[in-house]
Design an enzyme around this catalytic site. Structure first.
Site, mmCIF file in Angstrom:
data_model
loop_
_atom_site.group_PDB
_atom_site.id
_atom_site.type_symbol
_atom_site.label_atom_id
_atom_site.label_comp_id
_atom_site.label_asym_id
_atom_site.label_seq_id
_atom_site.Cartn_x
_atom_site.Cartn_y
_atom_site.Cartn_z
ATOM 1 N N THR A 21 0.848 -1.087 0.122
ATOM 2 C CA THR A 21 0.029 0.144 0.146
ATOM 3 C C THR A 21 0.938 1.264 -0.171
ATOM 4 O O THR A 21 0.325 2.254 -0.804
ATOM 5 C CB THR A 21 -0.835 -0.043 1.099
ATOM 6 N N SER A 67 1.426 -7.410 -0.609
ATOM 7 C CA SER A 67 2.096 -8.245 0.307
ATOM 8 C C SER A 67 1.535 -9.552 0.479
ATOM 9 O O SER A 67 2.112 -10.680 0.806
ATOM 10 C CB SER A 67 2.187 -7.659 1.851
ATOM 11 N N THR A 100 1.056 -4.283 4.703
ATOM 12 C CA THR A 100 1.107 -4.368 5.739
ATOM 13 C C THR A 100 0.402 -5.963 6.229
ATOM 14 O O THR A 100 0.542 -6.411 7.362
ATOM 15 C CB THR A 100 0.105 -3.370 6.553
#
Length: 335
Positions: A21, A67, A100
Site C-alpha cells: 500500500t 504483500s 501491511t
C-alpha cells in the site's frame, strides 16, 4: 555497490522496496479501491520531504507486489541481499518497504535469518500514496531515521509504524484499516519515534540475527508447513490432507492451543509419519505451554507466544536443521 555519499556526516541507508500500500495509488483522496505496488522505489523516496537530510539513500526494487503475493522466494532474496550488503563498510542500515497484510511474517523471518547487527527496519502504510493524509511518507521517514541511529544497532529486525517501534518477533497487525494498525499486544513496543529521534524503552531478549542458528545462504526453498484452523466440529481430515504435502503442521487452536478429541486422535497418525504438529492459538495473545493432555504424543509442540503464522515460520526453519521432535521443542522454547 557503493553508496553515493552526498553528505559524509550522514549514515548510508539502503531501502529495499517490495511494493504494498505504501507504493499504492488510486482515486485522489480515497483510501479504498487502490492498486498496491504502483510506485517504484525512486518515486517513493522522492515523495518524502527532507529524507536526504537524515541519511544518504540508495534504493533498490526487490519486488512491487501486494504483500499477499509475497513468497518464500522473496524472503530468501531479501535475507540474502541484506546479508550480502551488510558486509560493506559503507552501508550502515536497511529499510524494507512492505505491504501491511503479511509484514509481520516477513519481519519475523528476517529477524531469524539476517546475519548482521546493523539495523533492519520494515515499514509500510495503511493508506495509499494518493489518499488524503497518506501515512506512508512519515513511516518511511521515521524508518530511515531509526535505521540511521546508533541506538538501533543489535536490536534485531524492527518495524516502525505510526510512531511506534516494534520487534520483528512480537509485532502483529491488529486493525484492518486504522493507521495505528500494529502492536505487540502484551509485550508492548520497543519504543517510540518522535520525528527523526528514536526513544527505546524495551528490548527483545529472544535470539535473533547474528545470534540465530538458522542459515539460509544455501537454500532455494523452505520445508513446507501448513496451518490448520480449529473451530467447533472442525473436520480432522484436514490434518491428513496437509500431511500429504507438508513436512509440518501448525494448528491455530482454541483457547490455549486446544482442539477436540478427534483432532488429537488424528495427530497420533502424524507422529508415525514423522510430522511435527505445533499447537498455537487463534486468540492472539497469551502463552501456550506444554500440556499433558494435549501433548500426549511426541510430535505435539507448544508455540509459547508465537502466533500461528510466526509458528509456521519457526517450524519451517527448524526443519532445515532437524526432524527430531525433542530438538524442535527446544527450538520453540528458545526462540
Amino acid at each position: 555497490m557503493l553508496i553515493n555519499q552526498k553528505n559524509s556526516e550522514l549514515k548510508n541507508i539502503v531501502i529495499l522496496a517490495t511494493g504494498g500500500t505504501i507504493a499504492g495509488t488510486g482515486e485522489e483522496g480515497k483510501t479504498t479501491n487502490y492498486q498496491a505496488g504502483n510506485l517504484d522505489i525512486q518515486t517513493l523516496i522522492s515523495s518524502v520531504s527532507n529524507l536526504d537530510k537524515i541519511a544518504n539513500i540508495y534504493g533498490e526494487q526487490i519486488a512491487n507486489v501486494d504483500s499477499n503475493d509475497i513468497t518464500v522466494n522473496h524472503w530468501l532474496t531479501l535475507a540474502n541481499k541484506i546479508n550480502e550488503l551488510s558486509k560493506q563498510e559503507d552501508i550502515d542500515g536497511f529499510v524494507i518497504t512492505h505491504g501491511t497484510d503479511t509484514l509481520e511474517e516477513t519481519a519475523y523471518f528476517l529477524d531469524l535469518t539476517v546475519k548482521t547487527s546493523k539495523p533492519v527496519v520494515l515499514t509500510g502504510a495503511m493508506r495509499p500514496s494518493t489518499a488524503t493524509s497518506a501515512d506512508g511518507p512519515l513511516n518511511l521517514y521515521q524508518s530511515v531515521a531509526l535505521a540511521a541511529s546508533d541506538l538501533s544497532i543489535e536490536q534485531g529486525c524492527m518495524v516502525v509504524f505510526s510512531d511506534g517501534i516494534y520487534s520483528g518477533r512480537n509485532v502483529q497487525k491488529v486493525n484492518t484499516f486504522k493507521t495505528n494498525a500494529f502492536s505487540s499486544i502484551e509485550f508492548g513496543c520497543l519504543g517510540y519515534m518522535r520525528d527523526n529521534i528514536p526513544y527505546f524503552f524495551n528490548k527483545s531478549i529472544k535470539p535473533h540475527t547474528i545470534d540465530s542458528q538458522f542459515d539460509i545462504s544455501k537454500l532455494n526453498q523452505l520445508p513446507k508447513v501448513s496451518i490448520a484452523y480449529f473451530n467447533i466440529d472442525a473436520d480432522p481430515s484436514i490434518l491428513k490432507y496437509f500431511s500429504q504435502s507438508s513436512e509440518g503442521i501448525v494448528i491455530a487452536g482454541a483457547g490455549s492451543g486446544t482442539f477436540s478429541t478427534k483432532w488429537l486422535q488424528a495427530i497420533e497418525s502424524l507422529e508415525l509419519k514423522g510430522i511435527p504438529v505445533v499447537r498455537s492459538s487463534r486468540i492472539g495473545s497469551g502463552i501456550i505451554l506444554e500440556d499433558d493432555a494435549m501433548d500426549k504424543y511426541n510430535n505435539c509442540i507448544p508455540s509459547y507466544t508465537l502466533s500461528p503464522p510466526k509458528a509456521r515460520i519457526l517450524l519451517s526453519l527448524a526443519l532445515t536443521k532437524t526432524k527430531d521432535y525433542g530438538e524442535i521443542k527446544n527450538i520453540f522454547a528458545e526462540y
